[in-house]
Design an enzyme around this catalytic site. Structure first.
Site, mmCIF file in Angstrom:
data_model
loop_
_atom_site.group_PDB
_atom_site.id
_atom_site.type_symbol
_atom_site.label_atom_id
_atom_site.label_comp_id
_atom_site.label_asym_id
_atom_site.label_seq_id
_atom_site.Cartn_x
_atom_site.Cartn_y
_atom_site.Cartn_z
ATOM 1 N N ASP A 33 0.838 -1.200 0.000
ATOM 2 C CA ASP A 33 0.000 0.000 0.000
ATOM 3 C C ASP A 33 0.869 1.244 0.000
ATOM 4 O OD1 ASP A 33 -2.077 -1.662 0.110
ATOM 5 O OD2 ASP A 33 -2.737 -1.133 2.143
ATOM 6 N N PHE A 36 2.237 1.947 -3.382
ATOM 7 C CA PHE A 36 1.158 2.433 -4.238
ATOM 8 C C PHE A 36 0.865 3.906 -3.948
ATOM 9 C CE2 PHE A 36 -3.201 3.321 -5.352
ATOM 10 C CZ PHE A 36 -3.329 2.721 -6.593
ATOM 11 N N ASP A 37 0.727 4.223 -2.663
ATOM 12 C CA ASP A 37 0.412 5.605 -2.291
ATOM 13 C C ASP A 37 1.502 6.574 -2.719
ATOM 14 O OD1 ASP A 37 -1.932 4.769 -1.251
ATOM 15 O OD2 ASP A 37 -1.224 4.685 0.824
ATOM 16 N N SER A 82 -36.285 -4.561 -18.677
ATOM 17 C CA SER A 82 -36.392 -5.245 -17.383
ATOM 18 C C SER A 82 -36.323 -6.738 -17.639
ATOM 19 C CB SER A 82 -37.702 -5.032 -16.662
ATOM 20 O OG SER A 82 -38.304 -3.865 -16.955
ATOM 21 N N LEU A 83 -36.418 -7.480 -16.563
ATOM 22 C CA LEU A 83 -36.431 -8.935 -16.697
ATOM 23 C C LEU A 83 -37.793 -9.452 -16.287
ATOM 24 C CD1 LEU A 83 -33.011 -9.839 -15.048
ATOM 25 C CD2 LEU A 83 -33.576 -9.872 -17.473
ATOM 26 N N GLU A 112 -26.804 -16.884 -13.394
ATOM 27 C CA GLU A 112 -25.986 -15.911 -12.660
ATOM 28 C C GLU A 112 -26.731 -15.470 -11.409
ATOM 29 O OE1 GLU A 112 -25.449 -12.612 -15.320
ATOM 30 O OE2 GLU A 112 -24.706 -13.908 -16.918
ATOM 31 N N LYS A 114 -28.521 -12.738 -9.094
ATOM 32 C CA LYS A 114 -29.211 -11.475 -9.346
ATOM 33 C C LYS A 114 -28.782 -10.505 -8.250
ATOM 34 C CE LYS A 114 -33.660 -9.610 -10.736
ATOM 35 N NZ LYS A 114 -33.770 -8.431 -9.888
ATOM 36 N N ASP A 116 -28.344 -7.339 -6.031
ATOM 37 C CA ASP A 116 -29.372 -6.401 -5.613
ATOM 38 C C ASP A 116 -28.760 -5.015 -5.415
ATOM 39 O OD1 ASP A 116 -31.901 -5.692 -5.082
ATOM 40 O OD2 ASP A 116 -31.987 -6.532 -3.067
ATOM 41 N N ARG A 135 -29.840 3.358 -15.197
ATOM 42 C CA ARG A 135 -30.879 2.752 -15.994
ATOM 43 C C ARG A 135 -32.036 3.710 -16.282
ATOM 44 N NH1 ARG A 135 -34.483 -2.383 -16.025
ATOM 45 N NH2 ARG A 135 -36.325 -1.120 -15.908
ATOM 46 N N TYR A 223 -22.293 -7.747 -16.222
ATOM 47 C CA TYR A 223 -22.921 -8.987 -16.674
ATOM 48 C C TYR A 223 -23.486 -8.953 -18.085
ATOM 49 C CZ TYR A 223 -26.776 -6.408 -14.451
ATOM 50 O OH TYR A 223 -27.657 -5.448 -14.052
ATOM 51 N N LYS A 311 -36.990 -15.240 -8.623
ATOM 52 C CA LYS A 311 -36.920 -14.506 -7.352
ATOM 53 C C LYS A 311 -37.013 -15.474 -6.177
ATOM 54 C CE LYS A 311 -37.248 -10.026 -8.675
ATOM 55 N NZ LYS A 311 -37.787 -8.741 -8.352
ATOM 56 N N CYS A 405 -42.684 9.377 27.423
ATOM 57 C CA CYS A 405 -41.343 9.006 26.981
ATOM 58 C C CYS A 405 -40.712 8.027 27.978
ATOM 59 C CB CYS A 405 -40.469 10.249 26.861
ATOM 60 S SG CYS A 405 -38.760 9.853 26.468
ATOM 61 N N CYS A 408 -37.595 9.840 29.755
ATOM 62 C CA CYS A 408 -37.672 11.008 30.639
ATOM 63 C C CYS A 408 -39.072 11.265 31.180
ATOM 64 C CB CYS A 408 -37.149 12.250 29.921
ATOM 65 S SG CYS A 408 -38.261 12.845 28.641
ATOM 66 N N CYS A 423 -40.711 12.762 21.529
ATOM 67 C CA CYS A 423 -40.617 13.300 22.881
ATOM 68 C C CYS A 423 -40.195 14.756 22.741
ATOM 69 C CB CYS A 423 -39.579 12.524 23.687
ATOM 70 S SG CYS A 423 -39.120 13.423 25.185
ATOM 71 N N CYS A 429 -34.102 15.287 27.668
ATOM 72 C CA CYS A 429 -34.330 13.858 27.466
ATOM 73 C C CYS A 429 -32.983 13.227 27.090
ATOM 74 C CB CYS A 429 -35.362 13.691 26.347
ATOM 75 S SG CYS A 429 -35.729 11.985 25.958
#
Ligand code: AMP
Ligand code: ZN
Length: 667
Positions: A33, A36-37, A82-83, A112, A114, A116, A135, A223, A311, A405, A408, A423, A429
């Protein structure tokens, strides 16, 4: 000489691109590192001294820094469809039957994960990343190139034998680990927590400051390849090629399946194994492998006939409600939480579930000790989705929402158009008191480093602090007895507190936590009221005259200053030397002569530094941008201006100024 420098810059870039690839894509660091830096810094310095050799894909731009106010809308050259969704194996069998009707030869599938997250389409030209677009609605999306450049998984420059021009699509997502990290630091800053990794990923992509995007730690996987021509006959082979060009591709966790049975095996495996992945997936995507067959199948109005999403069912279990407890947040908001009999769900033991608010409890018609269904959806925290009323007995009574509350004892209020209870005891509080102090020290306010949420809580419990003014009376002897507090950290805290006395008034105003006074409002207020006393004495009318200040904010300011405890705190802050008035050299606007105009400086400047130049632009209400494009109005050139000047001349609509002409322009 300049040739030499250009060569040096280019070879450093080349080398750093290679190290990035080894580190992020191959997961096999090729240098330390530190090394690299050092190289990155060397490159940064050379680039700063030689803007004529700038390159939008330089590895130095990974760290971000460009600000985008509005993301331009861009038409997708190829629509992003879309799928179609399927939920069980029968759906898949039907899909295969439909395929076989059109194709009378064997069909292979690529299965593959999916991912998220948020989908993205990236254009590469001559092996360089040239444009990245969200998209959007599938026909057009937002151009977020600068933000995408900060994502380490995405190559800025390709290797090997890549096509001249093509689009590659994929998903930008957040690992669970980075998601939790972000929420932890938001909690420390007293900010609202994010719901789930998916929303956080797509939200991050739309942040204006690319340096902030960088900090989110987004990941990416690609993908799909799209272009006029394809470099192979099957999707599977293209993924392998894309991998060789330097992309992180879905192939790593994908499978080429010869039959639907193999597809089913893959699905069954990942339905459980997904819980052990470092990121979230919400299903499996199946694609017909042969591109020829894909063309034969074509598209419906919404989705390709050659692809299908499967799904996963959100896992649901039944367990019993033990009790409902109520948490008071740092802003005073009350969150009801269901305590449950521990139950195994999606690979983890669940003991608690969020109930969000009173309306949700009513809608569920939740009773004491009910048997409830718990589900883990997209959110990290599981939720109660229903009650098994068949198991309810007559002895059970409905859950009654609390009136006072739990921290308090103050009577709660429900804001009319919100479902949430608060509250109102802001100043006393406990969680709110702590929240207010955490807000005061946070980065965008007084920026007192080394003073985290836990330390503040401890100090509060020890009765050493109760409001922001108390920080300034802390002594080292008081800090040292705290848990895990060494001499050095205690000194750091005190130094940080001392340094905060130099923080500008507008940040202090934001930091003292007047309701509805965020960063931007604080800035606007300071523009109009140069001292805290002027603000304190302002009338409702005067406040409302300020740009963007409406009734709600104005009333909240008046209320704040009508409270004697707040006045006392301000007087104490003043006595300790905290800035409560505008300094001379704050970024005030001197004129509007450059309003709506964009500027870029290039070459070696001699009358002023680049920073001074950019500051002048801002002070006269102009805007600095970072690249030559049609959006640029003025290019200011110093000595030895290079490629930017040429590009600006080619575009033809950009006014080119020398330094003196720029000064004349702003008078
Ligand atoms: P949906 O949003 O449910 O219509 O699903 C379509 C979305 O799935 C696409 O827009 C992609 O963002 C996403 N997706 C995630 N993983 C993949 C993958 N491996 N192949 C294609 N699309 C994927
Ligand atoms: Zn309270």
């Amino acid at each position: 000489m300049p040739d030499n420098i250009q060569q040096k810059i280019e070879s450093l870039r080349e080398e750093l691109h290679q190290h990035n690839y080894s580190y992020y894509i191959l997961d096999e660091p090729s240098v330390s590192d530190f090394e690299f830096d050092t190289k990155l810094k060397e490159l940064q310095e050379l680039e700063a001294a030689h803007p004529e050799f700038a390159d939008p894909n330089s590895p130095t731009l990974r760290v971000g820094g460009g600000i985008t106010k509005n993301f331009p809308t861009v038409q997708h050259q190829y629509r992003m469809y879309s799928l179609d969704n399927s939920y069980d194996f029968e759906d898949l069998e039907d899909w295969e039957k439909r395929i076989i009707k059109t194709i009378d030869e064997p069909v292979e599938f690529v299965a593959e994960l999916k991912y998220d997250g948020a989908s993205i389409s990236i254009l590469y030209e001559d092996g360089k990343l040239s444009q990245a677009v969200t998209r959007g609605d599938g026909f057009q999306g937002d151009e977020i190139t600068n933000n995408v450049r900060t994502i380490s998984d995405i190559p800025l420059k390709l290797k090997g034998d890549f096509p001249d021009r093509f689009f590659i699509r994929g998903e930008i997502y957040l690992t669970r680990k980075n998601f939790e990290k972000i929420n932890k630091s938001r909690e420390e800053e007293g900010l609202d927590l994010f719901m789930n990794p998916r929303n956080t990923a797509s939200g991050s992509l739309k942040m204006q400051d690319s340096a902030e995007v960088r900090k989110r730690g987004l990941s990416a996987v690609l993908y799909q390849y799209i272009s006029e021509e394809f470099p192979a006959d099957t999707h599977w082979e293209i993924l392998a090629k894309a991998k060789n060009w330097g992309f992180r591709v879905s192939e790593d966790q994908a499978k080429l399946c010869k039959t639907l049975d193999e597809v089913k095996e893959f699905i069954t495996f990942w339905d459980t194994a997904r819980h052990k992945l470092p990121f979230e997936i919400d299903g499996i995507v199946l694609k017909v492998n042969s591109l020829k067959q894909q063309r034969q199948l074509g598209f419906t109005a919404k989705s390709p006939r050659w692809a299908m999403a499967y799904k996963f069912k959100a896992e649901k279990v039944e367990t019993q409600l033990v009790s409902v407890s109520y948490q008071v947040g740092r802003t005073g908001a009350i969150t009801p939480v269901a305590n449950l009999k521990p139950v195994l769900l999606a690979g983890t033991t669940v003991k608690r579930a969020s109930l969000h608010n009173e309306d949700i409890i009513k809608k569920l018609d939740l009773h004491e000790h009910d048997f409830v269904y718990v589900e883990k959806g997209g959110e990290i925290i599981p939720k109660i989705v229903g009650v098994n009323t068949e198991k309810r007995t007559l002895l059970q009574t409905p859950i009654e929402y609390i009136k006072f509350c739990p921290e308090c004892g103050t009577e709660l209020v429900k804001i009319e158009d919100q479902a949430i209870h608060f509250c109102p005891n802001e100043l006393h509080c406990p969680p709110q008191v702590v929240g207010r102090m955490i807000h005061y020290v946070s980065r965008k306010a007084l920026n007192i480093e080394n003073l985290g949420g836990e330390t503040i809580e401890q100090l509060y419990r020890e009765k050493l602090i109760e409001n922001p003014a108390d920080f300034y009376t802390l002594k080292k002897e008081q800090l040292l007895p705290l848990e895990r507090m060494a001499e050095k950290s205690a000194q750091n805290i005190l130094d940080g507190i001392e340094k905060s006395k130099e923080i500008a008034f507008e940040k202090v105003l934001y930091g003292i936590g007047i309701k509805h006074v965020g960063e931007t409002v604080a800035k606007k207020l300071v523009k109009n009221f140069a001292t805290i006393d002027e603000l304190k004495n302002a009338t409702l009318e005067e406040l409302c005259q300020v740009e963007d200040i409406g009734m709600k904010i104005a009333v909240s300011i008046l209320e704040f200053f009508s409270n004697s405890e707040n006045i006392l705190m301000i007087e104490r802050l003043r006595s300790y030397g905290v800035k409560l008035e505008k300094g001379e050299n704050t970024n005030e606007v001197l004129s509007n002569v450059l309003e709506g105009k964009t500027f870029l400086f290039t070459g070696k400047l001699s009358l002023f530094t680049r920073e001074q130049a950019e500051e002048m632009v801002e002070k006269h209400n102009g805007k600095n941008i970072s690249a030559v494009s049609k959006n640029l109005n003025y290019l200011v050139v110093g000595e030895k201006a290079g490629s930017k000047l040429k590009k600006a001349q080619d575009i033809g609509t950009i006014t080119i100024l020398d330094e003196q002409q720029f000064l004349d322009l702003i008078g």
